[in-house]
Write a protein that holds these residues in place. Structure first.
Motif, PDB file in Angstrom:
ATOM      1  N   SER A  94       0.825  -1.214   0.000  1.00  0.00           N
ATOM      2  CA  SER A  94       0.000   0.000   0.000  1.00  0.00           C
ATOM      3  C   SER A  94       0.861   1.268   0.000  1.00  0.00           C
ATOM      4  O   SER A  94       0.482   2.283  -0.594  1.00  0.00           O
ATOM      5  CB  SER A  94      -0.962   0.001   1.194  1.00  0.00           C
ATOM      6  OG  SER A  94      -0.262   0.025   2.422  1.00  0.00           O
ATOM      7  N   LYS A 146      -4.603  -4.385  -7.839  1.00  0.00           N
ATOM      8  CA  LYS A 146      -5.275  -3.708  -6.723  1.00  0.00           C
ATOM      9  C   LYS A 146      -6.490  -4.484  -6.212  1.00  0.00           C
ATOM     10  O   LYS A 146      -6.634  -4.706  -5.005  1.00  0.00           O
ATOM     11  CB  LYS A 146      -5.685  -2.296  -7.142  1.00  0.00           C
ATOM     12  CG  LYS A 146      -6.423  -1.539  -6.042  1.00  0.00           C
ATOM     13  CD  LYS A 146      -6.842  -0.160  -6.499  1.00  0.00           C
ATOM     14  CE  LYS A 146      -7.831   0.462  -5.544  1.00  0.00           C
ATOM     15  NZ  LYS A 146      -8.278   1.794  -5.975  1.00  0.00           N
ATOM     16  N   LYS A 147      -7.378  -4.895  -7.109  1.00  0.00           N
ATOM     17  CA  LYS A 147      -8.585  -5.621  -6.678  1.00  0.00           C
ATOM     18  C   LYS A 147      -8.212  -6.926  -5.988  1.00  0.00           C
ATOM     19  O   LYS A 147      -8.764  -7.279  -4.940  1.00  0.00           O
ATOM     20  CB  LYS A 147      -9.492  -5.902  -7.872  1.00  0.00           C
ATOM     21  CG  LYS A 147     -10.823  -6.556  -7.468  1.00  0.00           C
ATOM     22  CD  LYS A 147     -11.691  -6.852  -8.656  1.00  0.00           C
ATOM     23  CE  LYS A 147     -13.034  -7.441  -8.211  1.00  0.00           C
ATOM     24  NZ  LYS A 147     -12.893  -8.619  -7.337  1.00  0.00           N
ATOM     25  N   ASN A 180      -6.874  -6.106  -2.536  1.00  0.00           N
ATOM     26  CA  ASN A 180      -7.998  -5.738  -1.665  1.00  0.00           C
ATOM     27  C   ASN A 180      -8.742  -6.971  -1.176  1.00  0.00           C
ATOM     28  O   ASN A 180      -9.061  -7.092   0.009  1.00  0.00           O
ATOM     29  CB  ASN A 180      -8.968  -4.828  -2.425  1.00  0.00           C
ATOM     30  CG  ASN A 180      -8.651  -3.360  -2.260  1.00  0.00           C
ATOM     31  OD1 ASN A 180      -8.789  -2.795  -1.193  1.00  0.00           O
ATOM     32  ND2 ASN A 180      -8.214  -2.738  -3.334  1.00  0.00           N
ATOM     33  N   LEU A 185      -5.801  -0.926   3.557  1.00  0.00           N
ATOM     34  CA  LEU A 185      -6.969  -0.772   2.680  1.00  0.00           C
ATOM     35  C   LEU A 185      -7.285   0.705   2.434  1.00  0.00           C
ATOM     36  O   LEU A 185      -7.662   1.098   1.321  1.00  0.00           O
ATOM     37  CB  LEU A 185      -8.186  -1.469   3.297  1.00  0.00           C
ATOM     38  CG  LEU A 185      -8.215  -2.996   3.202  1.00  0.00           C
ATOM     39  CD1 LEU A 185      -9.354  -3.557   4.051  1.00  0.00           C
ATOM     40  CD2 LEU A 185      -8.365  -3.451   1.744  1.00  0.00           C
ATOM     41  N   ASN A 194      -7.192   2.518  -1.296  1.00  0.00           N
ATOM     42  CA  ASN A 194      -8.429   3.127  -1.803  1.00  0.00           C
ATOM     43  C   ASN A 194      -8.481   4.627  -1.518  1.00  0.00           C
ATOM     44  O   ASN A 194      -9.547   5.194  -1.302  1.00  0.00           O
ATOM     45  CB  ASN A 194      -9.636   2.421  -1.181  1.00  0.00           C
ATOM     46  CG  ASN A 194      -9.737   0.968  -1.612  1.00  0.00           C
ATOM     47  OD1 ASN A 194     -10.226   0.661  -2.684  1.00  0.00           O
ATOM     48  ND2 ASN A 194      -9.246   0.071  -0.766  1.00  0.00           N
TER      49      ASN A 194
END
Length: 292
Positions: A177, A191-192, A195, A218, A222
């Motif tokens: 991150s 990224k997805k 996550n 997280l 985001n």
């Protein structure tokens, strides 16, 4: 690399020896703001002064060997200084030395001291090292009471191991991150997936402090989605406020969360009252300045 205390210790060694190499070392460690090229030139010149009759081949060999000698002396001082301040590391090393000589009584004493100090200093690496040693000591005696103790210590070993594994996973996602904040194009394609991995971990058994780290990650992943970012920051802060044991890990994390939340809120155009509120939270919390 060298602190004032390191230089003083090297100074003492230089003054306490008649070895000509220490005379050159003393001169070098007191040269401030000197670059590598200048340092090499200085070493070359000083070696010529001390051994003027050496031919070119012998001179170059002397320079290389003296440079290695200097590195060795500096490394010794750095290690001694570190061990002086780190009781856990010192006692684990002493235990390993004693173990080779077969002194079981001293061995248990050193591992015991290492375990106690590593718990106080929250150093899980040395906790695992000292527990492994204590288990080995009790197991080798083959007495029933010692075998029972070894079993109990093994349960403690498992707890520390699980916590460490848990913590390292949180650290792994924290690193990702951080990289995403600096250069999101490197991580964007994953990224997805990342996550989803974090959310899956959060659904399992996670130590509270590590859960905070994961929500913090997280929030960073985001940062461009106001709702998700705010939700994750809030979850991280709520969980953090419920943690009873406020150790160094807790305080380091608290500072990072508060400052990064303010930073991201500023760059994403949050209104002034929100920024003032976040600033007030920082002022009321512990002192410290770090973002990642």
């Amino acid at each position: 690399v060298l602190t004032v205390s390191h230089v003083k210790l090297l100074d003492y060694r230089c003054l306490s020896s008649a070895d000509k190499r220490y005379g050159i070392l003393k001169l070098i460690i007191h040269k401030k703001g000197i670059g590598l090229e200048e340092l090499n030139q200085l070493l070359d010149e000083e070696v010529k002064k001390v051994w003027p009759k050496s031919d070119a081949k012998e001179h170059n060999l002397k320079v290389r060997r003296i440079a290695d000698f200097f590195i060795e002396q500096i490394e010794k001082v750095l290690l001694e200084s570190h061990l002086e301040k780190n009781s856990s590391a010192k006692n684990v090393l002493l235990a390993e030395i004693v173990e080779k000589r077969g002194n079981v009584n001293l061995l248990d004493r050193y591992y015991d001291k290492a375990y106690k100090t590593s718990k106080e200093d929250e150093e899980t690496f040395y906790q695992l090292m000292s527990l492994k040693g204590k288990i080995r000591v009790n197991y080798t005696s083959q007495l029933d009471k010692d075998l029972e103790k070894a079993l109990q210590l093994n349960e403690e070993f498992l707890k520390v191991l699980e916590y460490t594994t848990n913590r390292k996973k949180a650290e792994y996602y924290n690193n990702i991150s951080n990289i995403y904040l600096e250069k999101n194009s490197i991580v964007r394609d994953r990224k997805k997936e990342i996550n989803d991995e974090i959310l899956e971990i959060l659904n399992g058994e996670v130590y509270p402090i590590n859960k905070v780290w994961l929500y913090f990650s997280l929030a960073k992943l985001n940062y461009d989605d106001d709702k998700l970012r705010n939700d994750y920051f809030q979850k991280a802060k709520d969980l953090l406020s419920n943690i009873e044991e406020k150790n160094s890990d807790y305080h380091a994390l608290e500072v990072r969360i508060r400052f990064l939340e303010l930073r991201l809120s500023f760059f994403t155009g949050k209104d002034l009252p929100t920024l003032l509120h976040l600033s007030e939270e920082i002022i009321q919390s512990r002192d410290g300045y770090s973002i990642i």
